[in-house]
Scaffold this motif. Structure first.
Motif: not given
Length: 114
Positions: A98-99, A101-102, A105
């Motif tokens: 998740t980190a 992927n963030l 962004l």
């Protein structure tokens, strides 16, 4: 409409070196950080190649287009470096992917704004 100047050589050398390193790292994908290292070399190539092309071109429109293309590599290189550092040191993020992927962004927003 091309011109070759002394300022064309550093980005051209960087693009060629990163492309050769990307090709040579294909056999090292089984070691920790191997895939991330290839992604790092690819993002460096995506940064250096348009910069080299920019120094060859003489028209303003083509220079602007080459600079806009180089932002893809400029924005992806820090994420690729972060991914390489995590995988090479064999650290596992507590949040999983998740980190990462963030963090990915931010480059996509940067490229979209350019």
């Amino acid at each position: 409409m091309f011109q070759l100047t002394i300022w064309s050589l550093p980005p051209l050398a960087a693009a060629l070196l990163s492309l050769v390193a990307f090709w040579r790292a294909r056999s090292r994908t089984l070691v920790p950080g191997g895939h991330a290292l290839r992604f790092l070399f690819l993002s460096l190539f995506c940064w250096a190649a348009p910069q080299a092309i920019d120094t060859f071109l003489v028209t303003e429109q083509s220079k602007v287009l080459a600079n806009q293309l180089s932002y893809i590599g400029i924005a992806l290189t820090p994420v690729a470096w972060f991914q390489f550092a995590l995988t090479y040191s064999q650290r596992v993020l507590k949040t999983g992917h998740t980190a990462l992927n963030l963090a990915s962004l931010i480059p996509f927003i940067t490229v979209a704004l350019v």
